[in-house]
Write a protein that holds these residues in place. Structure first.
Motif, PDB file in Angstrom:
ATOM      1  N   ARG A 113      20.255 -39.191 -97.104  1.00 59.56           N
ATOM      2  CA  ARG A 113      20.544 -40.284 -98.036  1.00 59.56           C
ATOM      3  C   ARG A 113      21.626 -41.211 -97.472  1.00 59.56           C
ATOM      4  NH1 ARG A 113      20.350 -36.025-102.015  1.00 59.56           N
ATOM      5  NH2 ARG A 113      18.391 -36.084-103.164  1.00 59.56           N
ATOM      6  N   GLN A 114      22.628 -40.625 -96.820  1.00 63.03           N
ATOM      7  CA  GLN A 114      23.666 -41.451 -96.203  1.00 63.03           C
ATOM      8  C   GLN A 114      23.076 -42.329 -95.104  1.00 63.03           C
ATOM      9  OE1 GLN A 114      26.647 -38.565 -94.960  1.00 63.03           O
ATOM     10  NE2 GLN A 114      28.003 -39.227 -96.611  1.00 63.03           N
ATOM     11  N   ASP A 115      22.237 -41.734 -94.261  1.00 58.49           N
ATOM     12  CA  ASP A 115      21.606 -42.500 -93.183  1.00 58.49           C
ATOM     13  C   ASP A 115      20.723 -43.604 -93.751  1.00 58.49           C
ATOM     14  OD1 ASP A 115      22.822 -40.942 -91.262  1.00 58.49           O
ATOM     15  OD2 ASP A 115      21.091 -39.639 -90.947  1.00 58.49           O
ATOM     16  N   LEU A 116      19.958 -43.283 -94.800  1.00 62.76           N
ATOM     17  CA  LEU A 116      19.072 -44.275 -95.406  1.00 62.76           C
ATOM     18  C   LEU A 116      19.876 -45.429 -96.008  1.00 62.76           C
ATOM     19  CD1 LEU A 116      16.336 -45.299 -96.377  1.00 62.76           C
ATOM     20  CD2 LEU A 116      16.569 -43.787 -98.375  1.00 62.76           C
ATOM     21  N   ALA A 117      20.928 -45.100 -96.747  1.00 61.51           N
ATOM     22  CA  ALA A 117      21.744 -46.146 -97.363  1.00 61.51           C
ATOM     23  C   ALA A 117      22.352 -47.057 -96.301  1.00 61.51           C
ATOM     24  CB  ALA A 117      22.839 -45.525 -98.227  1.00 61.51           C
ATOM     25  N   ALA A 118      22.803 -46.463 -95.189  1.00 56.79           N
ATOM     26  CA  ALA A 118      23.397 -47.267 -94.117  1.00 56.79           C
ATOM     27  C   ALA A 118      22.353 -48.186 -93.483  1.00 56.79           C
ATOM     28  CB  ALA A 118      24.008 -46.346 -93.060  1.00 56.79           C
ATOM     29  N   GLN A 119      21.156 -47.662 -93.222  1.00 55.16           N
ATOM     30  CA  GLN A 119      20.113 -48.491 -92.619  1.00 55.16           C
ATOM     31  C   GLN A 119      19.667 -49.600 -93.558  1.00 55.16           C
ATOM     32  OE1 GLN A 119      16.899 -46.617 -90.470  1.00 55.16           O
ATOM     33  NE2 GLN A 119      18.158 -44.864 -89.920  1.00 55.16           N
ATOM     34  N   GLN A 120      19.595 -49.311 -94.844  1.00 55.21           N
ATOM     35  CA  GLN A 120      19.211 -50.347 -95.805  1.00 55.21           C
ATOM     36  C   GLN A 120      20.283 -51.425 -95.907  1.00 55.21           C
ATOM     37  OE1 GLN A 120      18.416 -47.828 -99.206  1.00 55.21           O
ATOM     38  NE2 GLN A 120      16.203 -47.881 -98.858  1.00 55.21           N
ATOM     39  N   ARG A 121      21.544 -51.016 -95.924  1.00 55.65           N
ATOM     40  CA  ARG A 121      22.649 -51.983 -95.999  1.00 55.65           C
ATOM     41  C   ARG A 121      22.644 -52.880 -94.767  1.00 55.65           C
ATOM     42  NH1 ARG A 121      28.247 -51.951 -97.451  1.00 55.65           N
ATOM     43  NH2 ARG A 121      28.897 -54.138 -97.217  1.00 55.65           N
ATOM     44  N   THR A 129      22.135 -47.521 -86.243  1.00 53.87           N
ATOM     45  CA  THR A 129      23.044 -47.612 -87.386  1.00 53.87           C
ATOM     46  C   THR A 129      23.659 -46.247 -87.693  1.00 53.87           C
ATOM     47  OG1 THR A 129      21.859 -49.469 -88.349  1.00 53.87           O
ATOM     48  CG2 THR A 129      23.180 -48.150 -89.843  1.00 53.87           C
ATOM     49  N   VAL A 130      24.957 -46.245 -87.941  1.00 50.58           N
ATOM     50  CA  VAL A 130      25.688 -45.001 -88.204  1.00 50.58           C
ATOM     51  C   VAL A 130      26.498 -45.177 -89.487  1.00 50.58           C
ATOM     52  CG1 VAL A 130      27.402 -43.366 -87.339  1.00 50.58           C
ATOM     53  CG2 VAL A 130      25.877 -44.544 -85.731  1.00 50.58           C
ATOM     54  N   ALA A 186      34.107 -35.053 -87.937  1.00 48.86           N
ATOM     55  CA  ALA A 186      32.821 -34.503 -87.520  1.00 48.86           C
ATOM     56  C   ALA A 186      32.747 -34.414 -85.997  1.00 48.86           C
ATOM     57  CB  ALA A 186      31.683 -35.380 -88.044  1.00 48.86           C
ATOM     58  N   GLU A 187      31.801 -33.603 -85.516  1.00 49.19           N
ATOM     59  CA  GLU A 187      31.593 -33.483 -84.082  1.00 49.19           C
ATOM     60  C   GLU A 187      31.222 -34.847 -83.500  1.00 49.19           C
ATOM     61  OE1 GLU A 187      31.767 -30.904 -81.817  1.00 49.19           O
ATOM     62  OE2 GLU A 187      32.826 -29.852 -83.434  1.00 49.19           O
ATOM     63  N   PRO A 188      31.760 -35.190 -82.328  1.00 48.85           N
ATOM     64  CA  PRO A 188      31.391 -36.464 -81.690  1.00 48.85           C
ATOM     65  C   PRO A 188      29.886 -36.557 -81.476  1.00 48.85           C
ATOM     66  CG  PRO A 188      33.289 -35.492 -80.592  1.00 48.85           C
ATOM     67  CD  PRO A 188      32.766 -34.442 -81.545  1.00 48.85           C
ATOM     68  N   ARG A 189      29.354 -37.767 -81.603  1.00 49.17           N
ATOM     69  CA  ARG A 189      27.923 -38.018 -81.477  1.00 49.17           C
ATOM     70  C   ARG A 189      27.663 -38.799 -80.192  1.00 49.17           C
ATOM     71  NH1 ARG A 189      25.697 -39.670 -87.136  1.00 49.17           N
ATOM     72  NH2 ARG A 189      24.499 -41.074 -85.817  1.00 49.17           N
ATOM     73  N   PRO A 190      26.500 -38.565 -79.545  1.00 48.90           N
ATOM     74  CA  PRO A 190      26.208 -39.270 -78.283  1.00 48.90           C
ATOM     75  C   PRO A 190      25.549 -40.629 -78.490  1.00 48.90           C
ATOM     76  CG  PRO A 190      24.504 -37.653 -78.709  1.00 48.90           C
ATOM     77  CD  PRO A 190      25.505 -37.512 -79.837  1.00 48.90           C
ATOM     78  N   ASP A 191      25.843 -41.302 -79.601  1.00 50.95           N
ATOM     79  CA  ASP A 191      25.172 -42.569 -79.910  1.00 50.95           C
ATOM     80  C   ASP A 191      25.324 -43.639 -78.821  1.00 50.95           C
ATOM     81  OD1 ASP A 191      24.233 -42.262 -82.925  1.00 50.95           O
ATOM     82  OD2 ASP A 191      26.201 -41.350 -82.738  1.00 50.95           O
ATOM     83  N   LEU A 207      25.621 -50.890 -81.688  1.00 50.83           N
ATOM     84  CA  LEU A 207      25.877 -49.870 -82.703  1.00 50.83           C
ATOM     85  C   LEU A 207      26.352 -50.582 -83.967  1.00 50.83           C
ATOM     86  CD1 LEU A 207      27.762 -47.170 -80.592  1.00 50.83           C
ATOM     87  CD2 LEU A 207      25.429 -47.005 -81.493  1.00 50.83           C
ATOM     88  N   ALA A 208      25.788 -50.200 -85.101  1.00 53.97           N
ATOM     89  CA  ALA A 208      26.189 -50.784 -86.380  1.00 53.97           C
ATOM     90  C   ALA A 208      26.884 -49.696 -87.198  1.00 53.97           C
ATOM     91  CB  ALA A 208      24.973 -51.319 -87.131  1.00 53.97           C
ATOM     92  N   LEU A 209      28.132 -49.916 -87.537  1.00 56.02           N
ATOM     93  CA  LEU A 209      28.916 -48.970 -88.337  1.00 56.02           C
ATOM     94  C   LEU A 209      29.013 -49.496 -89.756  1.00 56.02           C
ATOM     95  CD1 LEU A 209      30.218 -46.393 -87.041  1.00 56.02           C
ATOM     96  CD2 LEU A 209      29.624 -48.164 -85.392  1.00 56.02           C
ATOM     97  N   VAL A 210      28.613 -48.661 -90.712  1.00 54.45           N
ATOM     98  CA  VAL A 210      28.568 -49.080 -92.109  1.00 54.45           C
ATOM     99  C   VAL A 210      29.669 -48.374 -92.895  1.00 54.45           C
ATOM    100  CG1 VAL A 210      27.165 -49.201 -94.204  1.00 54.45           C
ATOM    101  CG2 VAL A 210      26.099 -49.527 -91.965  1.00 54.45           C
ATOM    102  N   GLU A 211      30.607 -49.146 -93.376  1.00 51.21           N
ATOM    103  CA  GLU A 211      31.687 -48.702 -94.242  1.00 51.21           C
ATOM    104  C   GLU A 211      32.589 -47.616 -93.649  1.00 51.21           C
ATOM    105  OE1 GLU A 211      30.076 -47.672 -98.054  1.00 51.21           O
ATOM    106  OE2 GLU A 211      29.924 -49.773 -98.658  1.00 51.21           O
ATOM    107  N   PRO A 212      33.082 -47.805 -92.417  1.00 56.39           N
ATOM    108  CA  PRO A 212      34.153 -46.908 -91.971  1.00 56.39           C
ATOM    109  C   PRO A 212      35.463 -47.375 -92.607  1.00 56.39           C
ATOM    110  CG  PRO A 212      33.726 -48.546 -90.284  1.00 56.39           C
ATOM    111  CD  PRO A 212      32.731 -48.801 -91.399  1.00 56.39           C
ATOM    112  N   SER A 213      36.410 -46.468 -92.765  1.00 57.55           N
ATOM    113  CA  SER A 213      37.709 -46.888 -93.297  1.00 57.55           C
ATOM    114  C   SER A 213      38.478 -47.679 -92.237  1.00 57.55           C
ATOM    115  CB  SER A 213      38.529 -45.672 -93.726  1.00 57.55           C
ATOM    116  OG  SER A 213      38.789 -44.827 -92.607  1.00 57.55           O
ATOM    117  N   ARG A 214      38.246 -47.321 -90.977  1.00 58.54           N
ATOM    118  CA  ARG A 214      38.840 -48.049 -89.863  1.00 58.54           C
ATOM    119  C   ARG A 214      37.920 -47.905 -88.664  1.00 58.54           C
ATOM    120  NH1 ARG A 214      43.181 -45.509 -89.571  1.00 58.54           N
ATOM    121  NH2 ARG A 214      43.416 -44.569 -87.516  1.00 58.54           N
ATOM    122  N   LEU A 215      37.760 -48.968 -87.894  1.00 57.61           N
ATOM    123  CA  LEU A 215      36.870 -48.949 -86.729  1.00 57.61           C
ATOM    124  C   LEU A 215      37.676 -49.249 -85.475  1.00 57.61           C
ATOM    125  CD1 LEU A 215      34.081 -48.848 -85.377  1.00 57.61           C
ATOM    126  CD2 LEU A 215      33.790 -51.263 -85.984  1.00 57.61           C
TER     127      LEU A 215
END
Length: 268
Positions: free
Chosen positions: A111-119, A161-162, A181-186, A209-217
């Protein structure tokens, strides 16, 4: 005439509506942006108007099609089941949620992945008014799918999208970390995906790479080959980039990219 079918080209509410005979041959299309019906087979004119009537609004122009471009001809010949243009953002995730794992944690991640891709998809779709063409959920055999493929004046972008999950996100040369979380190889994945897309489309494709709603990037200063986007600023960043493609080039690349067979390296 009985049996005429109306098939969309593009996401719901966008693009053209094609009217096809039962054997798949197109006899007309309705361009919703121009509010114009182009009739290819005048002997079916009344039947064409009848099946399109529920989709029409306002004063609609009707007539023979303009002289087709090479991209138009390819699009007309494309089998409907090979057309990726109707894909919605997160299309494959919708199916996974319906038939996927029952575990609460796994479904929450989906659901998190879907919401991010839709946004992110909504932000990218808004670029169509600026001359961009957008595809979602483009398959890469053996690698999964490209979440979004953008084709516009600034070039071609292959986007993964992440979800930032309102946590600190750090983009490095090889790994992306969100929170604890564990680092991702994106970063590595999107570079390979862009290289595959470059080969398939025979034009340079920029990894993004598209980051959706991080608190800080935070993006490492050594990350120079990957574009990092966010929903609120993506349109501004992309439209401000130097122009490298003209409108005919954009349409030609979009026609190639929307064909499922392009991504399998052979004409099926």
């Amino acid at each position: 005439m009985r049996g005429l079918k109306v098939l969309p080209s593009g996401r719901p509410g966008r693009g053209r509506l094609y009217v096809n005979l039962p054997d798949g041959q197109a006899v007309a299309w309705y361009d919703r942006q121009a509010n114009r019906i182009s009739v290819l087979a005048d002997d079916h004119r009344e039947a064409i108007l009848r099946v399109l009537r529920p989709y029409l609004s306002g004063t609609v122009a009707i007539g023979p099609p303009p002289v087709p471009t090479a991209a138009d001809l390819v699009g007309l010949a494309m089998p409907p089941d090979a057309d990726l243009a109707p894909n919605r953002p997160g299309e494959t995730l919708l199916g996974e949620l319906d038939h996927g794992p029952a575990g609460t944690r796994a479904r929450h991640r989906l659901r998190q992945d879907l919401a991010a891709q839709q946004r992110m998809g909504d932000a990218f779709d808004a670029l169509e008014a600026e001359g961009w063409r957008i595809l979602h959920c483009v398959p890469l055999p053996g690698m999964g799918r490209i979440d979004h493929l953008l084709i516009g004046p600034a070039g071609v972008y292959c986007v993964r999208t992440v979800p930032g999950r309102r946590q600190r996100a750090v983009v490095g040369d090889l790994l992306l970390t969100v929170g604890r979380a564990e680092p991702r190889p994106d970063p590595r994945w999107i570079r390979r995906a862009a290289a595959r897309a470059t080969a398939a489309l025979t034009t340079p494709v920029t990894p993004a790479l598209a980051l959706v709603e991080p608190s800080r990037l935070e993006v490492a200063p050594t990350v120079r080959d990957i574009s990092v986007l966010q929903p609120l600023t993506a349109a501004r960043d992309l439209t401000a980039s130097p122009t490298t493609l003209k409108a005919p080039d954009i349409e030609a690349l979009f026609t190639t990219a929307r064909d499922l067979r392009t991504w399998f390296g052979r004409r099926r």
